[in-house]
Design an enzyme around this catalytic site. Structure first.
Site, short mmCIF file in Angstrom:
data_model
loop_
_atom_site.label_atom_id
_atom_site.label_comp_id
_atom_site.label_asym_id
_atom_site.label_seq_id
_atom_site.Cartn_x
_atom_site.Cartn_y
_atom_site.Cartn_z
N ASN A 60 -2.64 -24.34 23.66
CA ASN A 60 -2.21 -23.80 24.96
C ASN A 60 -2.86 -22.45 25.11
O ASN A 60 -2.92 -21.68 24.15
CB ASN A 60 -0.69 -23.58 24.98
CG ASN A 60 0.09 -24.86 24.95
OD1 ASN A 60 -0.48 -25.94 25.02
ND2 ASN A 60 1.40 -24.73 24.84
N GLY A 61 -3.29 -22.12 26.33
CA GLY A 61 -3.88 -20.79 26.55
C GLY A 61 -5.33 -20.90 26.99
O GLY A 61 -5.81 -21.99 27.34
N HIS A 73 -0.05 -9.29 66.09
CA HIS A 73 -1.24 -8.77 65.43
C HIS A 73 -2.05 -9.90 64.80
O HIS A 73 -2.84 -9.65 63.89
CB HIS A 73 -0.85 -7.74 64.37
CG HIS A 73 -0.14 -6.56 64.96
ND1 HIS A 73 -0.75 -5.66 65.81
CD2 HIS A 73 1.16 -6.17 64.89
CE1 HIS A 73 0.12 -4.75 66.20
NE2 HIS A 73 1.30 -5.05 65.66
N CYS A 119 0.72 -26.47 29.86
CA CYS A 119 0.49 -27.15 28.58
C CYS A 119 1.70 -27.05 27.64
O CYS A 119 2.41 -26.05 27.65
CB CYS A 119 -0.70 -26.54 27.86
SG CYS A 119 -2.19 -26.56 28.83
N LYS A 162 8.02 -22.81 49.59
CA LYS A 162 8.66 -24.10 49.24
C LYS A 162 7.98 -25.23 49.99
O LYS A 162 7.67 -26.27 49.43
CB LYS A 162 10.16 -24.10 49.60
CG LYS A 162 11.07 -23.29 48.73
CD LYS A 162 11.36 -23.87 47.36
CE LYS A 162 10.36 -23.43 46.36
NZ LYS A 162 10.53 -22.21 45.67
N LYS A 211 5.37 -25.70 36.02
CA LYS A 211 6.65 -25.00 36.06
C LYS A 211 6.55 -23.65 35.37
O LYS A 211 7.05 -22.65 35.85
CB LYS A 211 7.70 -25.87 35.35
CG LYS A 211 9.08 -25.26 35.27
CD LYS A 211 9.77 -25.38 36.59
CE LYS A 211 11.06 -24.61 36.70
NZ LYS A 211 11.34 -24.27 38.10
N GLU A 261 4.38 -25.88 48.62
CA GLU A 261 4.39 -26.38 47.24
C GLU A 261 4.68 -27.88 47.16
O GLU A 261 4.01 -28.60 46.44
CB GLU A 261 5.51 -25.70 46.43
CG GLU A 261 5.19 -24.38 45.82
CD GLU A 261 6.38 -23.82 45.05
OE1 GLU A 261 6.18 -23.41 43.91
OE2 GLU A 261 7.52 -23.79 45.58
C1 G6P Z 1 5.40 -21.17 38.91
C2 G6P Z 1 6.59 -21.97 39.40
C3 G6P Z 1 7.38 -21.15 40.42
C4 G6P Z 1 7.79 -19.82 39.81
C5 G6P Z 1 6.58 -19.07 39.25
C6 G6P Z 1 7.00 -17.87 38.42
O1 G6P Z 1 4.50 -20.98 39.94
O2 G6P Z 1 6.16 -23.17 40.00
O3 G6P Z 1 8.54 -21.87 40.80
O4 G6P Z 1 8.42 -19.04 40.78
O5 G6P Z 1 5.82 -19.90 38.38
O6 G6P Z 1 7.65 -18.34 37.28
P1 G6P Z 1 8.73 -17.53 36.47
O7 G6P Z 1 9.16 -18.44 35.36
O8 G6P Z 1 8.03 -16.30 35.96
O9 G6P Z 1 9.84 -17.17 37.40
#
Ligand code: G6P
Length: 609
Positions: A103-104, A505, A2, A486, A604, A489
């Site tokens: 937000n939150g 295992h 947000c 990756k 993000k 995602e």
């Molecule tokens: C989200 C992003 C990732 C990131 C993670 C941690 O999941 O999509 O790319 O690694 O948050 O974010 P930060 O800003 O704490 O590295």
């Protein structure tokens, strides 16, 4: 996740609100909206599509105004839908006295909702946010600031709020608890935003609010009160945001651009590093590093995998035991504490709610040696940690971390070297050798990037499968984890990673020619062990896709496909081996046609827990 922007200005603020929302788009969202005051009325528009769609609606309605708030929403309570998009209104959208963006997460929203329904309020959404709008309205007696202050005293959870009312047309009130919020001080008004980036081009004069703060934004002035209701001032800083980063240039996606920026990002991260020394992490780092008996690394997502790699480096070079914890788990665990622990919080954004929560939890346990490894100098994480190292990846727009991840690894390698130095475990010649290798990294990364055409050929095969397995050993196991993350995602394929020794295992049961097995196989001490694991896959009809080094004795065959990196890079090899996995995920996603920079359901900057 947000995003909020609000404004009280002398000019029509609608373009500014929309541009601000566009700047926040990269964080991930599923709906957006705004409310502006004009000509005695509060008018609004919302969209479950992109900000560009909202802009079209706003233009069609001819909205304009001098006061307003706007929001990008990433759904938590209530599915992405117009009626759940912010702003929320009270008592109703048709006759609003209060408009609010949030937000939150409000944890006690159910209790409050019941109480407000009893008081006669009718809810138009499934969100926790609408509760706050009605609560403020319920408490409103002609002073918006007072009503917000009384309302937030009843909230449990996290929030950044922007609130306005047609009863007080030249005023926006903000409040923050556990979710970032800044004030922008401009020549022609005052602004509120969840991220200084939203205000780029409007003002570079930024005031960061602290938890518990409530702010009153007006045309000529702004005014702040802390959690106890006392008037306070917070420092005003000049914050330069590089808006140029938001241009794609010759690339198809920001993720591709950011993968190819890695040589530059690593070079920039190293630009002020003249030698190995604790002071790289802050003036007060030396006594702290001398005291350290254990290291605790806390992080989420890719940053957590960078932390896992650092465990190998710190334990090998400095001989200090390292624990790496997923922040969302650590913060609620009753784990043993040691005041001589260096708590290292790794985060690209520095605003990840769980990482901040874990840091505060560690501090509450008496661990005061805290270090932020972060890409954003003005972030909450950097401000809350005693020590910091800022990576210079530059703004990262793609949701999937790439250049932020590799620069975090560079920072963590410098940390391992500095801890080793303080402990007398790094001779001058060793220091010189490591620095030489670090400085050569940008060139070595260029050589890896040049292998993109071969990786595209592999991606054709991956785009047609449903599952993929990633294997690595030792310090390349976190690289395998990052490669699998990756791929899932951005291409929405199921992928998981295992330390290759664990194959028998469990995951060996899954091996078939339909599931490619990616193997990270640098020419290190574990290569022979890894080759035995690869044999186990080959013997069961599996197809291996091996990222080896030029001198790794791995032989290609119809079932063993090999791409060789130009050189073996010793302890820094995980940084190089990460890059082909990023390219593999990227090109697989391109072929599958997914929304690479904004993958579905992801954000993000994850500012809620
Ligand atoms: C989200 C992003 C990732 C990131 C993670 C941690 O999941 O999509 O790319 O690694 O948050 O974010 P930060 O800003 O704490 O590295």
């Amino acid at each position: 996740m947000c995003g909020i922007i609000g404004a009280v200005a002398r000019r029509n603020i609608v373009p500014l609100l929309l541009e601000g929302l566009q700047r926040l788009e990269y964080r991930g969202y599923d709906s957006c909206g705004l409310a502006v005051y004009d000509d005695g009325r509060l008018q609004s528009a919302r969209s479950t599509a992109r900000v560009s769609d909202l802009a079209q609606r706003v233009a069609d309605l001819g909205l304009q105004g001098l006061t307003g708030i706007a929001h990008t929403r990433w759904a938590t309570h209530g599915k992405p839908a117009t009626h759940n998009a912010h702003p929320h209104f009270s008592p109703s959208e048709a006759q609003p006295r209060i408009a609010l963006c949030h937000n939150g997460i409000i944890e006690n929203h159910e209790v409050l909702r019941r109480r407000l329904e009893e008081a006669g309020y009718v809810f138009a959404s499934q969100t926790d946010t609408e509760v706050i709008a009605h609560l403020i309205d319920h408490l409103y007696r002609g002073d918006l600031f007072e009503a917000v202050a009384q309302a937030v005293a009843q909230l449990h959870g996290s929030y950044a709020l922007a609130v306005c009312s047609p009863e007080e047309p030249h005023r926006v009130v903000g409040a923050r608890q556990g979710s970032p919020l800044v004030v922008g001080v401009g020549a022609d008004g005052h602004y509120l935003a969840s991220d200084a980036l939203a205000l780029a081009g409007v003002t570079d004069q930024i005031v960061y609010l602290e938890d518990g703060d409530i702010v009153d934004i007006q045309l000529e002035r702004y005014w702040l009160a802390d959690a106890d209701g006392r008037a306070v001032t917070r420092p005003q800083r000049t914050v330069q945001v590089h808006t140029g980063a938001a241009e794609l240039g010759p690339y198809r996606h920001f993720m591709q651009k950011e993968i190819f920026e890695q040589p530059r990002a690593v070079a920039d991260t190293l630009k002020d590093v003249e030698g190995v020394m604790p002071e790289l992490f802050g003036d007060k780092a030396w006594p702290a590093f001398a005291r350290v008996r254990t290291v605790l690394i806390i992080a989420c997502g890719s940053s957590y995998y960078a932390g896992l790699t650092a465990k190998y480096w710190i334990e090998t070079l400095a001989r200090i035991p390292v624990t790496v914890e997923i922040a969302s788990e650590y913060r609620y665990r009753d784990s043993p504490t040691d005041p001589d622990t260096l708590v290292v919080a790794v985060s690209q954004s520095g605003e990840t709610a769980d990482t901040l929560g874990a840091l505060r939890h560690a501090r509450a346990q008496g661990m005061d040696m805290t270090l932020a490894i972060c890409n954003i100098a003005s972030s909450s994480l950097v401000r809350e940690c005693a020590l910091s190292f800022i990576t210079h990846a530059g703004v990262e727009i793609g949701v999937a971390s790439t250049k932020a991840f590799t620069t975090q690894m560079v920072a963590l390698f410098l940390l391992a070297l500095s801890l080793a130095q303080v402990r007398g475990r790094l001779s001058d010649s060793e220091e010189a050798e490591h620095l030489k290798a670090l400085r050569h990294l940008p060139l070595a990364l260029q050589a890896v990037l040049a292998q993109e055409p071969q990786i595209i050929a592999w991606a054709e095969r991956f785009a047609r499968c449903n599952d993929a397995l990633f294997l690595g050993r030792g310090m390349h196991y976190p690289v395998a984890l990052e490669g699998a993350l990756k791929l899932k995602e951005i291409s929405y394929l199921h992928a998981e990673a295992y330390p290759a020794g664990e194959l028998k295992h469990g995951p060996l049961a899954l091996v078939s020619e339909d599931m490619p097995v990616v193997t990270v196989a640098p020419n290190d001490a574990l290569l022979e062990k890894l080759k035995s694991n690869m044999q186990e896959v080959d013997a069961r009809g599996g197809q291996l896709y091996v990222f080896a080094d030029a001198d790794s004795a791995v032989t290609a065959s119809p079932s063993v496909h090999v791409i060789r990196l130009a050189e073996h890079y010793g302890l820094l090899s995980p940084i190089l081996h990460t890059v082909p996995l990023q390219l593999l995920a990227y090109h697989t996603a391109v072929i599958r046609g997914t929304d690479i920079d904004k993958p579905r359901n992801l954000a993000k900057s994850v500012t809620v827990e």
